[in-house]
Motif scaffolding. Structure first.
Motif, PDB file in Angstrom:
ATOM      1  N   THR A  60       0.829  -1.086  -0.038  1.00  5.35           N
ATOM      2  CA  THR A  60      -0.111   0.142  -0.183  1.00  5.35           C
ATOM      3  C   THR A  60       0.918   1.395   0.025  1.00  5.35           C
ATOM      4  N   ASP A 108       3.773  -2.920 -10.719  1.00  7.63           N
ATOM      5  CA  ASP A 108       3.087  -1.807 -11.330  1.00  7.63           C
ATOM      6  C   ASP A 108       4.013  -1.047 -12.120  1.00  7.63           C
ATOM      7  N   TRP A 110       2.625   2.444 -12.709  1.00  8.75           N
ATOM      8  CA  TRP A 110       1.358   3.224 -12.524  1.00  8.75           C
ATOM      9  C   TRP A 110       1.498   4.844 -13.084  1.00  8.75           C
ATOM     10  N   ASP A 112       0.006   8.624 -13.037  1.00  9.52           N
ATOM     11  CA  ASP A 112      -0.912   9.566 -12.284  1.00  9.52           C
ATOM     12  C   ASP A 112      -1.138  10.551 -13.270  1.00  9.52           C
ATOM     13  N   LEU A 124      -2.632   3.772  -3.417  1.00 10.52           N
ATOM     14  CA  LEU A 124      -2.568   2.471  -4.272  1.00 10.52           C
ATOM     15  C   LEU A 124      -2.381   1.368  -3.408  1.00 10.52           C
ATOM     16  N   TYR A 126      -2.067  -2.793  -3.551  1.00  9.39           N
ATOM     17  CA  TYR A 126      -1.840  -4.059  -4.375  1.00  9.39           C
ATOM     18  C   TYR A 126      -2.184  -5.033  -3.678  1.00  9.39           C
ATOM     19  N   ASN A 158       3.757  11.152  -0.849  1.00 12.41           N
ATOM     20  CA  ASN A 158       2.988  10.392  -0.246  1.00 12.41           C
ATOM     21  C   ASN A 158       3.072  10.362   1.361  1.00 12.41           C
TER      22      ASN A 158
END
Length: 195
Positions: A60, A108, A110, A112, A124, A126, A158
């Motif tokens: 996460t 991933d 990813w 944005d 996020l 997973y 984050n």
């Protein structure tokens, strides 16, 4: 009869004391320096799960947002070997690329698409079992060392990165049958002695 009661008591205690394990791992610092675009990151973990069966793994990243309002990518790879702790390397490439390309298994890539100060901040999440990555993780973790590589091709603010590993307890039905089988053996032995 006293042996039967003691045996059942021990089995009930063993049955109720068995539970699934839940392990949480977080790098230091927990936000990996906000995943600055000028670096790539290696996060190694040393943990021996022993004979425990890994039933699921969750990775996460909490409240993540690309600092620039244009599509940028965050690459995440699961790695077989990585020295324990957090490693930060310099990434001075102008083009979008994954420093860990060809290493381990891609979790991933990813993008944005809604970054910047007015963009969405998202979590996020997973789930390795549903992604088909559980066998790979179990194989990587079998020797007590595993890791992750992160390559942000922009600055991804984050709040926290966390890995959660869940291990199985024996199934309750199996444990109950085992307990009843042992208890039945003690009762049968006691019954034969009295006959």
């Amino acid at each position: 009869m006293k042996k039967v009661i003691i045996t059942l008591s021990l089995l009930i205690f063993a049955f109720t004391s068995v539970s699934a394990g839940v392990y949480h791992f977080t790098p230091t610092p927990a936000d990996m320096f906000d995943l600055d675009h000028g670096a790539y990151y290696g996060w190694g973990i040393d943990h021996d799960f022993g004979t425990e069966n890994i039933s699921n793994v969750y990775l996460t990243i909490k409240n993540v947002n690309n600092w620039w309002p244009e599509p940028n990518m965050l690459f995440i790879n699961m790695l077989d070997q990585m020295d324990a702790g957090l490693y930060v390397g310099v990434d001075n490439k102008d083009e979008i690329s994954n420093y860990y390309d060809g290493q381990g298994v891609v979790v991933d890539s990813w993008t944005d698409t809604d970054g910047g100060p007015n963009g969405d901040w998202v979590d996020l999440n997973y789930d390795f079992a549903s992604m088909g990555l559980l066998d790979d993780f179990s194989a990587f973790a079998a020797d007590g060392n595993f890791g992750f590589g992160f390559d942000p091709d922009c600055h991804f603010f984050n709040d926290k990165i966390q890995l959660t590993v869940v291990t199985d307890a024996p199934e309750p039905a199996t444990m109950l049958l085992f307990a009843l089988g042992l208890a039945g053996g003690v009762v049968r032995k006691k019954f034969k002695k009295t006959v």
